[in-house]
Design a protein around this motif. Structure first.
Motif, PDB file in Angstrom:
ATOM      1  N   VAL A   6     -28.018  -2.331  27.128  1.00 11.22           N
ATOM      2  CA  VAL A   6     -27.444  -1.296  26.332  1.00 11.22           C
ATOM      3  C   VAL A   6     -28.341   0.081  26.283  1.00 11.22           C
ATOM      4  CG1 VAL A   6     -25.619  -2.712  25.118  1.00 11.22           C
ATOM      5  CG2 VAL A   6     -28.007  -2.100  24.177  1.00 11.22           C
ATOM      6  N   PRO A   7     -27.987   1.431  26.300  1.00 12.83           N
ATOM      7  CA  PRO A   7     -28.593   2.328  26.042  1.00 12.83           C
ATOM      8  C   PRO A   7     -29.415   2.142  24.719  1.00 12.83           C
ATOM      9  CG  PRO A   7     -26.574   3.232  26.576  1.00 12.83           C
ATOM     10  CD  PRO A   7     -26.584   1.724  26.054  1.00 12.83           C
ATOM     11  N   SER A   8     -30.647   2.494  24.748  1.00 16.03           N
ATOM     12  CA  SER A   8     -31.748   2.317  23.623  1.00 16.03           C
ATOM     13  C   SER A   8     -31.243   3.194  22.383  1.00 16.03           C
ATOM     14  CB  SER A   8     -33.153   2.850  23.959  1.00 16.03           C
ATOM     15  OG  SER A   8     -33.277   1.750  25.232  1.00 16.03           O
ATOM     16  N   LEU A  18     -30.443  -0.428  30.436  1.00 19.55           N
ATOM     17  CA  LEU A  18     -30.763  -1.789  30.714  1.00 19.55           C
ATOM     18  C   LEU A  18     -29.962  -2.500  29.676  1.00 19.55           C
ATOM     19  CD1 LEU A  18     -31.562  -3.790  33.031  1.00 19.55           C
ATOM     20  CD2 LEU A  18     -33.298  -4.287  31.489  1.00 19.55           C
ATOM     21  N   ASN A  23     -35.909  -6.792  26.304  1.00 19.18           N
ATOM     22  CA  ASN A  23     -35.399  -5.587  27.149  1.00 19.18           C
ATOM     23  C   ASN A  23     -36.547  -4.954  27.923  1.00 19.18           C
ATOM     24  OD1 ASN A  23     -34.270  -2.461  27.007  1.00 19.18           O
ATOM     25  ND2 ASN A  23     -32.814  -4.222  27.530  1.00 19.18           N
ATOM     26  N   ASP A  61     -34.025   2.541  31.387  1.00 21.44           N
ATOM     27  CA  ASP A  61     -34.428   2.697  30.008  1.00 21.44           C
ATOM     28  C   ASP A  61     -34.355   1.095  29.695  1.00 21.44           C
ATOM     29  OD1 ASP A  61     -34.165   2.561  27.277  1.00 21.44           O
ATOM     30  OD2 ASP A  61     -32.159   3.661  27.215  1.00 21.44           O
ATOM     31  N   CYS A  62     -35.615   0.597  29.645  1.00 22.00           N
ATOM     32  CA  CYS A  62     -35.641  -0.654  29.048  1.00 22.00           C
ATOM     33  C   CYS A  62     -36.436  -0.781  27.637  1.00 22.00           C
ATOM     34  CB  CYS A  62     -36.319  -1.697  30.046  1.00 22.00           C
ATOM     35  SG  CYS A  62     -35.765  -1.570  31.583  1.00 22.00           S
TER      36      CYS A  62
HETATM   37  K   LIG Z   1     -31.883  -0.427  27.111  1.00 19.75           K
END
Ligand SMILES: [K+]
Ligand SMILES: NC(=O)C1=CN([C@@H]2O[C@H](COP(=O)(O)OP(=O)(O)OC[C@H]3O[C@@H](n4cnc5c(N)ncnc54)[C@H](O)[C@@H]3O)[C@@H](O)[C@H]2O)[C@@H](O)CC1
Length: 453
Positions: free
Chosen positions: A148-150, A146, A61, A114-115
């Motif tokens: 899914v949300p972390s 990105l 990610n 957000d990765c």
């Molecule tokens: K993410």
């Protein structure tokens, strides 16, 4: 099934990626496809004017994040990377090596991407990750997740940590994941877009419930051929009338209310004493307003005994016994739990629970709520697109049950009938001016139906 609408678990997604790799596409090339496709969406939001911060974590990610950052930089965007941890995989290391822009410790800006973690997250975020994510989220007015949300579980939609940020846009990579349709995760994702990376259709994948296609009645159609539905009324006849009205708008040619004592109905709704011997009767609905007393149980048992395709809702789901056979059940959370007690099934998340209950009961299960799951005994399952939260009002479940029963009476297979009814209900909510009551919602069912012609 087209791969575009499929919903894949983490394991299925890995399998789809492995198949691509086996076909000769390198991991680096896949990451380029994902990163560049995602960068297109980020660019639409940010362009050259807005300052973008990409938060990159240790996995792939994060690898995608480095590619997004470099793609934006090459287009003339203002972009900086915050590196939460050094990349671990070779592909992510290559992606990082390709970035020619600024790496900063902390940043403020307009858009956060957000990765930090994607589908590989297996436990809650640690303290430093969480502090970094919170700080950056607070300093960026627009937030993009990105894949899914972390901090959430891709397979179950559960949040590993409390108080995670919310997002304006979530960019799914390669395929949709269960979390994109499951609460609480999906509520914090904002708009959702998919970047294709070339995955083929995966056997056993879920799918989104899409707009059904109906056609106008055949020239020689008559009311019985279009489907005759019996709606069983009980203690509170208003609920059954609501369901019957919904059914009238959802395609059945003839909807009849069955009541032990005469009920005042609208002029176009026939009320009669229960008689299930009519061979033209193509389906029954029992449950809305049934009551949970002995009379309710008797009415349920009679309906089951009739041996017709049968939809169970509301009180019927509490009165149900294990030996009773029905075609479709439409439980909300409390009714789902009650049915799980009866059939001895369960599971960690709503998809697993609905699928296990469908298998144990032999019924198509419509596990309704803000994240509706439809599951068939043969293993097929589907998720409803996010529906209006104004549906959280009394009587909307009766409208849903009526629409599903109508589709069943019209000749759709149980799984399709359930999906079609869910779609009509969601569409009716979308087009009804909010706030609305169930009585107002039901008036939009014919318009929702029209959208499928
Ligand atoms: K993410
Ligand atoms: N594999 C592929 O071919 C592709 C993967 N893609 C991306 O790869 C992502 C999945 O990559 P990964 O499997 O590397 O997963 P992540 O990027 O989510 O990272 C997982 C890594 O973090 C570690 N980890 C897990 N939970 C943690 C925690 N709570 N605290 C600290 N470390 C933790 C894991 O041990 C692993 O090293 C997808 O979401 C997507 O963004 C895309 O690039 C498309 C192609």
């Amino acid at each position: 099934m087209s791969p575009a609408g499929q919903i894949l678990s983490t394991a299925q997604m890995r399998g789809a990626e492995d198949a691509l790799i086996a076909a000769g596409v390198s991991v680096e090339a896949l990451m380029q496809r994902a990163g560049q496709g995602a960068a297109d969406w980020v660019w639409r939001m940010a362009g050259a004017q807005r300052r973008v911060t990409v938060l990159c974590g240790p996995g792939n990610n994060g690898g995608d994040g480095w590619i997004i950052a470099e793609t934006l930089r090459q287009r003339g965007g203002q972009v900086a990377v915050v590196e939460a941890a050094a990349p671990r995989s070779a592909a992510a290391q290559v992606a990082k090596a390709g970035f020619r822009g600024a790496v900063v410790e902390a940043a403020s800006g307009d858009v956060l991407v957000d990765c930090l973690y994607g589908t590989g997250l297996t436990r809650g975020l640690g303290e430093s990750d969480l502090a970094l994510l919170h700080g950056l989220a607070a300093r960026h007015a627009y937030r993009i997740a990105l894949d899914v949300p972390s901090g959430i579980s891709s397979d179950t939609g559960a949040a590993w940590n409390d108080g995670l940020p919310d997002y304006h846009l979530t960019i799914a990579l390669g395929a949709w994941k269960p979390a994109h349709g499951l609460m609480p995760a999906c509520a914090a994702m904002g708009a959702m877009r998919l970047v294709e990376i070339g995955c083929a259709a995966v056997e056993g994948a879920g799918r989104w419930i899409a707009r059904p296609e109906f056609s106008a009645p055949a020239p020689d159609a008559h009311k019985y051929r279009r489907g005759m539905l019996g709606v069983v009324a009980g203690a509170m006849s208003g609920a059954a009338i609501l369901a019957a009205t919904s059914a009238q708008g959802a395609g059945a040619g003839y909807v009849k209310l069955f009541a032990h004592t005469p009920v005042h109905t609208p002029p176009d709704l026939v009320c009669a004493a229960p008689d299930y011997s009519d061979p033209r009767l193509s389906a029954l609905l029992v449950g809305p307003g049934l009551g949970r007393d002995a009379q309710g149980f008797f009415a349920l048992a009679q309906a089951v005994e009739a041996g017709k395709p049968l939809v169970l809702d509301a009180d019927a789901l509490h009165l149900l016994t294990k030996g009773m056979r029905a075609t479709i059940a439409t439980p909300h959370e409390g009714e789902l739990a009650a049915m799980e007690q009866i059939f001895g099934s369960g599971g960690e998340d709503k998809i697993t629970r609905a699928r296990a209950l469908a298998q144990a009961s032999g019924m198509v299960i419509v596990a309704k709520g803000p994240d509706t799951v439809v599951a068939a005994p043969d293993g097929r399952w589907a998720l409803a697109p996010r529906a209006s939260s104004w549906l959280s009002t009394a009587g909307t479940g009766d409208v849903l049950a009526g629409a599903i029963a109508s589709r069943l009476a019209s000749g759709a297979t149980p799984f399709d009938a359930a999906c079609q009814g869910v779609w009509l209900h969601g569409e009716a909510a979308r087009i009804t001016p909010a706030p609305f009551s169930a009585g107002e919602l039901v008036k939009s069912i014919p318009s929702a139906y029209r959208a499928c012609l």
